[in-house]
Design a protein around this motif. Structure first.
Motif, PDB file in Angstrom:
ATOM      1  N   UNK A 160      11.488 -27.369 -30.830  1.00  0.00           N
ATOM      2  CA  UNK A 160      12.033 -27.675 -29.514  1.00  0.00           C
ATOM      3  C   UNK A 160      11.132 -27.148 -28.404  1.00  0.00           C
ATOM      4  N   UNK A 161      10.514 -25.983 -28.617  1.00  0.00           N
ATOM      5  CA  UNK A 161       9.561 -25.476 -27.626  1.00  0.00           C
ATOM      6  C   UNK A 161       8.409 -26.461 -27.445  1.00  0.00           C
ATOM      7  N   UNK A 162       7.936 -27.016 -28.550  1.00  0.00           N
ATOM      8  CA  UNK A 162       6.865 -28.012 -28.455  1.00  0.00           C
ATOM      9  C   UNK A 162       7.353 -29.273 -27.743  1.00  0.00           C
ATOM     10  N   UNK A 163       8.593 -29.635 -28.016  1.00  0.00           N
ATOM     11  CA  UNK A 163       9.140 -30.855 -27.407  1.00  0.00           C
ATOM     12  C   UNK A 163       9.190 -30.757 -25.889  1.00  0.00           C
ATOM     13  N   UNK A 164       9.502 -29.573 -25.372  1.00  0.00           N
ATOM     14  CA  UNK A 164       9.624 -29.410 -23.930  1.00  0.00           C
ATOM     15  C   UNK A 164       8.311 -29.017 -23.260  1.00  0.00           C
ATOM     16  N   UNK A 165       7.242 -28.875 -24.034  1.00  0.00           N
ATOM     17  CA  UNK A 165       5.947 -28.565 -23.444  1.00  0.00           C
ATOM     18  C   UNK A 165       5.496 -29.729 -22.560  1.00  0.00           C
ATOM     19  N   UNK A 166       5.172 -29.404 -21.341  1.00  0.00           N
ATOM     20  CA  UNK A 166       4.747 -30.428 -20.403  1.00  0.00           C
ATOM     21  C   UNK A 166       5.879 -31.158 -19.718  1.00  0.00           C
ATOM     22  N   UNK A 167       7.126 -30.766 -19.983  1.00  0.00           N
ATOM     23  CA  UNK A 167       8.266 -31.452 -19.381  1.00  0.00           C
ATOM     24  C   UNK A 167       8.293 -31.247 -17.869  1.00  0.00           C
ATOM     25  N   UNK A 168       8.501 -32.321 -17.158  1.00  0.00           N
ATOM     26  CA  UNK A 168       8.543 -32.251 -15.698  1.00  0.00           C
ATOM     27  C   UNK A 168       9.689 -31.367 -15.234  1.00  0.00           C
ATOM     28  N   UNK A 169       9.388 -30.500 -14.284  1.00  0.00           N
ATOM     29  CA  UNK A 169      10.423 -29.646 -13.726  1.00  0.00           C
ATOM     30  C   UNK A 169      10.682 -28.370 -14.493  1.00  0.00           C
ATOM     31  N   UNK A 170      10.057 -28.199 -15.645  1.00  0.00           N
ATOM     32  CA  UNK A 170      10.230 -26.972 -16.422  1.00  0.00           C
ATOM     33  C   UNK A 170       9.009 -26.081 -16.180  1.00  0.00           C
ATOM     34  N   UNK A 171       9.208 -24.890 -15.628  1.00  0.00           N
ATOM     35  CA  UNK A 171       8.061 -24.019 -15.347  1.00  0.00           C
ATOM     36  C   UNK A 171       7.428 -23.499 -16.629  1.00  0.00           C
ATOM     37  N   UNK A 172       6.222 -22.958 -16.540  1.00  0.00           N
ATOM     38  CA  UNK A 172       5.638 -22.321 -17.721  1.00  0.00           C
ATOM     39  C   UNK A 172       6.598 -21.247 -18.239  1.00  0.00           C
ATOM     40  N   UNK A 173       6.999 -21.367 -19.476  1.00  0.00           N
ATOM     41  CA  UNK A 173       8.059 -20.515 -20.004  1.00  0.00           C
ATOM     42  C   UNK A 173       7.621 -19.844 -21.290  1.00  0.00           C
TER      43      UNK A 173
END
Length: 227
Positions: A160-173
């Motif tokens: 899931x971390x990989x899935x949200x990598x580069x997701x718009x609106x999600x800061x570097x987490x």
């Protein structure tokens, strides 16, 4: 490293846990709401059955579903069944998946899932494991995120971390748990560190918990896109 044969064994074990939990219910309990909005426990069980058959289709080179409408109609058709019908379908559909997964195959081939999503065939057993484990939790029958096998929790958190990598609106987490460290989100803006128990972190990433139990440093808890 993905090992489809090991994952098939894990699917079998997870399915046995699911069957044991469901067998303790009655038909009235199956008709009650699950933790998924708008779905009864019967809907969840029907989805699990039809998902097994859909993944057999993928393994054997057919479209996963005839259409999205047909998928939804099948779930609605099967959701009201009494407990005995649900259990029988769970067992037999799971057996069909195991049989298809045990057949000689090129696990490195690319397969197509729903909505044009593609993946390596070798990942299909793990995808089925995710369905069985998380939807077991969704039933709300005493199996919780804390009960999930440690290895599964870590692998699904990584996925899931990989899935949200580069997701718009999600800061570097940066994600921290006792099970490991992962990074997700975009590359722009100030970073946020999110920490908590493995179950709470997975629950947040998988949309099963609101993240209230998590600690954040550097900013508020990021809002994640829907799965």
């Amino acid at each position: 490293m993905i090992d489809p044969h090991s994952d098939l064994r894990s699917v079998r074990e997870a399915t046995e846990r699911l069957l044991t939990g469901v067998a303790a219910l009655d038909s009235a309990a199956v008709a009650q709401p699950s933790r998924l909005p708008g779905w009864t426990r019967g809907h969840v069980l029907a989805h699990l059955c039809r998902n097994a058959d859909a993944l057999v289709n993928v393994l054997e080179g057919r479209p996963m579903y005839v259409s999205g409408e047909a998928r939804d109609a099948d779930i609605e058709r099967d959701a009201p069944r009494p407990l005995a019908g649900q259990l029988d379908d769970l067992r037999t559909s799971a057996a069909r998946f195991q049989d298809a997964g045990s057949a000689p195959a090129d696990w490195e081939r690319t397969v197509e899932l729903r909505n044009g999503v593609t993946d390596r065939a070798a990942r299909l057993p793990f995808r089925r494991l995710v369905e069985v484990e998380l939807h077991h939790v969704d039933l709300g029958i005493g199996y919780e995120l804390e009960d999930l096998p440690k290895d599964f929790t870590e692998r699904e958190t990584e996925f899931l971390a990989q899935r949200f990598t580069g997701a718009a609106g999600v800061p570097p987490t940066r994600i921290l748990t006792t099970g490991g460290e992962w990074r997700t989100g975009g590359a722009e803006g100030p970073g946020v560190t999110v920490s908590g128990t493995p179950a709470d972190v997975l629950g947040w990433l998988a949309g099963r918990r609101d993240g209230a139990a998590l600690e954040t440093v550097g900013g508020p808890l990021p809002a994640l896109p829907p799965l």
